[in-house]
Design an enzyme around this catalytic site. Structure first.
Site, PDB file in Angstrom:
ATOM      1  N   ASP A 423       0.835  -1.194   0.000  1.00  0.00           N
ATOM      2  CA  ASP A 423       0.000   0.000   0.000  1.00  0.00           C
ATOM      3  C   ASP A 423       0.877   1.254   0.000  1.00  0.00           C
ATOM      4  O   ASP A 423       1.856   1.346   0.760  1.00  0.00           O
ATOM      5  CB  ASP A 423      -0.897  -0.024   1.242  1.00  0.00           C
ATOM      6  CG  ASP A 423      -1.823   1.158   1.332  1.00  0.00           C
ATOM      7  OD1 ASP A 423      -2.693   1.287   0.460  1.00  0.00           O
ATOM      8  OD2 ASP A 423      -1.676   1.960   2.277  1.00  0.00           O
ATOM      9  N   GLU A 479       1.726  -0.365  -5.034  1.00  0.00           N
ATOM     10  CA  GLU A 479       0.807   0.729  -5.335  1.00  0.00           C
ATOM     11  C   GLU A 479       1.709   1.960  -5.476  1.00  0.00           C
ATOM     12  O   GLU A 479       2.113   2.565  -4.489  1.00  0.00           O
ATOM     13  CB  GLU A 479      -0.214   0.931  -4.215  1.00  0.00           C
ATOM     14  CG  GLU A 479      -1.229   2.006  -4.546  1.00  0.00           C
ATOM     15  CD  GLU A 479      -2.201   2.278  -3.407  1.00  0.00           C
ATOM     16  OE1 GLU A 479      -3.382   2.558  -3.688  1.00  0.00           O
ATOM     17  OE2 GLU A 479      -1.794   2.214  -2.234  1.00  0.00           O
TER      18      GLU A 479
END
Length: 795
Positions: A423, A479
């Site tokens: 993330d 990401e």
């Protein structure tokens, strides 16, 4: 420095606001404002924090006290010895348990033991063992070895002391009980969403002491090692997947619940699940009454980690029984059973921030152990906030990057996971608070001075992970952006092995399919695996993780139902969430629409899914999209532990759920095609572009038509076309003497004729309805439709 002064050793003038304090045993003295003076309630001493020597004014930081009750009694039979500095954490060895923890700046450390969970709930420490900085410390690692006692069922935590000075980056406070960053199981509340004693949202947490008999039967499980080009990823929320009552399973909302529903994923054609955060977090972090829905807001998504080595205990059917180890066993069971079905397991990990937030957040672990090491700090101790969540992990600090590496290795070696999605991974490429060339690389040229947070060309953490002999064999997905404006899609440091969530693919596909001008060329790039992003750097199509929807944003169904976000249920006056969704409601806003609008929406969903499946790269499906799950236009459902986020098994099982059939057939078709999962970008030898006429593509800004034919060693030749205009068109097909094009998929047709599968009873009748067009090498396409045709011998 910190002075502890007995009440009899200082003198002051009661008429002065600034008092002169001195110790009878030394010549040191400083001026202190008594309004900031505090006392240690346990010792009745006056505490003075001092940053300088004689004559320097000092601002003393206030230190919180705790009601924690402690005793220094060690149970009979426990042998306490020096211990070992490695490995970090609590480890069974030599008939006992070794405890080891790193703290660069602490002046004192105490190991605290709890005999039972009830003592933990009362914050009552059963025993505490002070660690001698001479015998129980090696370098910056504190350690101790305990033997001669049965530690089964016992818990542990730490206390650290030192300077409490936020402007210097230090939050040491011996009243805080801290979780070991390396602990393997966290014990706290037992039931998801239920408040602790006294309606406490942040009940005391502690670590489970391991025992030598903590074994799990892997039944010979080995890594599947699927080629990434062959993957179909399914982004899943463990609790949301089976929590709805329609799941009709024994353990809803748990790891075991996912196991009970793995066959659904097998039917869908998924061979990889990407689990949203499953490392220990506090779902009550945002707990507050939501007057809109009449329930309470939760941290449902879990992007706020408390401990990185521990599976989320309240996702297990066992809860905190066996002190969190039940969650570890159930997670292992999930991995083992998924592997039996040919499904790999990836974890969504959050190494960009923790649950401790900014300076006003709780002190749970990292901040109390070594705040200035674990967090990226400004010169006066302020927290950099590249995560948008209050703090930023100091990823490229030598200690922190080793911590992250150790964590990833643990999940691979001990839990058997197959990879990770990181993330806000761009944060891991930013320079640490200690980031200079000498600290990172060992040398420095004159013009090579780095500043905190600067993007690094060769980030040490990414280098370490990429070249680690254990991790190099697993899937690594970034990401490739963060909340500080660093956007690295196509440019993330990759060492040839990192893939990326391709946000540009998502945005381009949405724009073209809804009929926006100027995207035909970019759409074609996406179909080819985004070579414009990845080819020049020597990367491959599988470096692109293609997705159209994910947990953050509109679902696939909402993407064709709403022009605007509808986030009022979040209780934030619709101010949260993304405003630019590239969505189209097909003519009417919301679910209540005319029959013609609903029919168009189904067509658009099929168009989007077909595009995802026929694109080079790795397709990722978001949980629930396979049956058309709606969140009512809410594009930021982070706080909802309710039907908004729950997979609706009743909807999936309805006879009217023809979209699920379409999705299953499309993923099956992809598996059967050698050409839809290439290991390199397609060339002209395999692929030919077309427009309304063969070999004449239209890349103008006004073009809303893209078609291509593709050679496939298993299926022969494929013809795929997308008409995103509001007007129908009759397409001229490529001429292939001795062969005829036969329809397989037409998204404009109602189910089951949208996909002419071999088991369809009226398949030949449906094909004959096109015969007059196909014999003339033509095919009629309705507006907003897509097709797949297969070349077959002309009998």
């Amino acid at each position: 420095m910190l002075l502890v002064l007995q009440p009899s050793t200082f003198h002051y003038n009661p008429t002065s606001s600034s008092k002169l304090l001195y110790n009878n045993t030394s010549s040191f003295h400083c001026h202190v404002n008594l309004k900031t003076l505090r006392t240690d309630e346990s010792k009745k001493n006056l505490i003075v924090g001092c940053a300088g020597g004689e004559g320097q004014g000092v601002a003393v930081e206030e230190k919180k006290t705790s009601s924690t009750t402690t005793t220094t009694t060690i149970p009979p039979g426990i042998e306490v010895s020096q211990g070992y500095p490695t490995p970090l954490g609590a480890t069974c060895r030599d008939g006992g348990v070794n405890f080891s923890i790193s703290s660069t700046n602490a002046s004192a450390a105490t190991l605290c033991l709890f005999n039972s969970p009830s003592e933990l709930c009362k914050r009552t420490v059963s025993e505490q063992i002070s660690l001698d900085p001479v015998t129980n410390k090696t370098g910056n690692v504190w350690h101790v070895f305990l033997r001669g006692h049965d530690f089964e069922g016992m818990l542990y935590a730490y206390k650290f002391d030192g300077i409490f000075s936020p402007h210097q980056g230090h939050y040491f406070d011996s009243s805080n009980l801290l979780i070991d960053p390396y602990c393997k199981a966290v014990a706290s509340r037992g039931e998801f969403g239920v408040l602790g004693p006294g309606d406490d949202c942040w009940t005391q947490m502690a670590c489970q002491i391991p025992t030598a008999d903590d074994e799990f039967d892997w039944e010979g499980d080995l890594p599947l090692k699927l080629q990434q080009k062959d993957q179909v990823i399914y982004e899943m929320h463990v609790r949301g997947f089976t929590k709805h009552e329609s799941s009709n399973i024994k353990h809803p909302g748990s790891y075991l619940g996912v196991v009970e529903k793995l066959d659904h994923l097998k039917e869908l054609g998924v061979n990889c699940i990407e689990l949203m955060p499953c490392q220990e977090f506090n779902e009550l972090e945002y707990y507050s009454y939501n007057s809109v829905l009449g329930d309470y807001k939760m941290n449902f998504w879990g992007y706020s980690t408390v401990n990185y080595f521990s599976p989320m205990a309240r996702y297990s059917a066992a809860g905190v029984h066996n002190f969190g180890l039940g969650a570890t066993d159930e997670f292992k069971l999930l991995v083992r059973e998924a592997h039996k079905r040919g499904i790999e397991v990836l974890m969504d990990v959050v190494f960009n921030h923790t649950a401790e937030g900014n300076e006003n957040g709780p002190i749970l672990s990292f901040r109390g152990v070594d705040n200035s090491v674990y967090y990226m700090l400004a010169p006066k101790g302020e927290f950099y906030n590249y995560s948008g969540c209050g703090n930023t992990i100091n990823c490229n600090h030598p200690i922190v990057r080793q911590f992250i590496l150790d964590c990833l290795r643990y999940w691979v070696m001990e839990i058997h996971v197959d990879g990770f999605r990181f993330d806000l991974a761009s944060i891991m490429t930013r320079g640490s608070s200690l980031c200079d060339a000498v600290n990172i690389y060992g040398d420095q040229s004159e013009d090579d001075k780095l500043t905190t947070g600067s993007p690094l060309c060769n980030p040490p953490l990414i280098d370490l992970i990429s070249n680690d002999p254990i991790l190099r064999g697993v899937k690594l997905i970034a990401e490739a952006w963060d909340c500080g404006g660093l956007y690295q899609v196509g440019m993330f440091p990759h060492w040839g092995i990192w893939s990326e969530w391709n946000g540009k693919y998502r945005d381009t596909i949405r724009q073209f399919i809804k009929g926006t001008d100027g995207f035909s060329g970019a759409f074609a790039e996406c179909l080819c695996g985004s070579p414009n992003l990845y080819q020049e750097a020597g990367r491959k199509p599988w470096h692109s993780i293609n997705f159209i929807s994910a947990h953050d944003g509109f679902t696939l169904a909402d993407l064709v139902t709403y022009n605007d976000k509808h986030n009022l249920a979040n209780g934030e006056d619709n101010n949260d969430g993304e405003n630019h969704n590239n969505s189209w409601n097909c003519g009417q806003e919301g679910e209540f629409a005319s029959f013609s609008v609903k029919r168009l929406r189904k067509r658009q969903m099929r168009n989007l899914f077909l595009c995802l499946i026929v694109s080079q790269g790795v397709p990722m499906i978001h949980m629930g999209d396979e049956y058309g799950h709606t969140k009512g236009g809410n594009n930021n459902t982070y706080s909802h532990d309710n039907y908004i986020n729950y997979f609706r098994w009743d909807k999936k099982d309805e006879s009217s759920c023809d979209f699920f059939r379409f999705c299953c057939l499309m993923t099956k078709f992809r598996r059967e095609c050698e050409s839809l999962g290439l290991n390199d970008f397609p060339t002209a030898e395999r692929l030919q572009w077309h427009g309304h006429s063969p070999g004449v593509p239209d890349w103008s800004d006004a073009s809303r038509f893209v078609a291509f034919s593709f050679m496939d060693s298993l299926k022969g030749e494929l013809y795929v076309a997308f008409n995103t205009s509001h007007l129908p068109v009759t397409v001229m097909l490529p001429e292939r003497p001795g062969f005829i094009w036969k329809p397989l998929v037409d998204t404009s047709k109602p189910a089951p004729f949208d996909f002419l599968s071999d088991d369809l009873l009226d398949k030949e009748v449906a094909i004959k309805q096109y015969s007059q067009f196909l014999e003339a090498n033509l095919y009629p396409m309705l507006s907003y439709s897509s097709i797949i045709l297969l070349l077959a011998p002309d009998d």
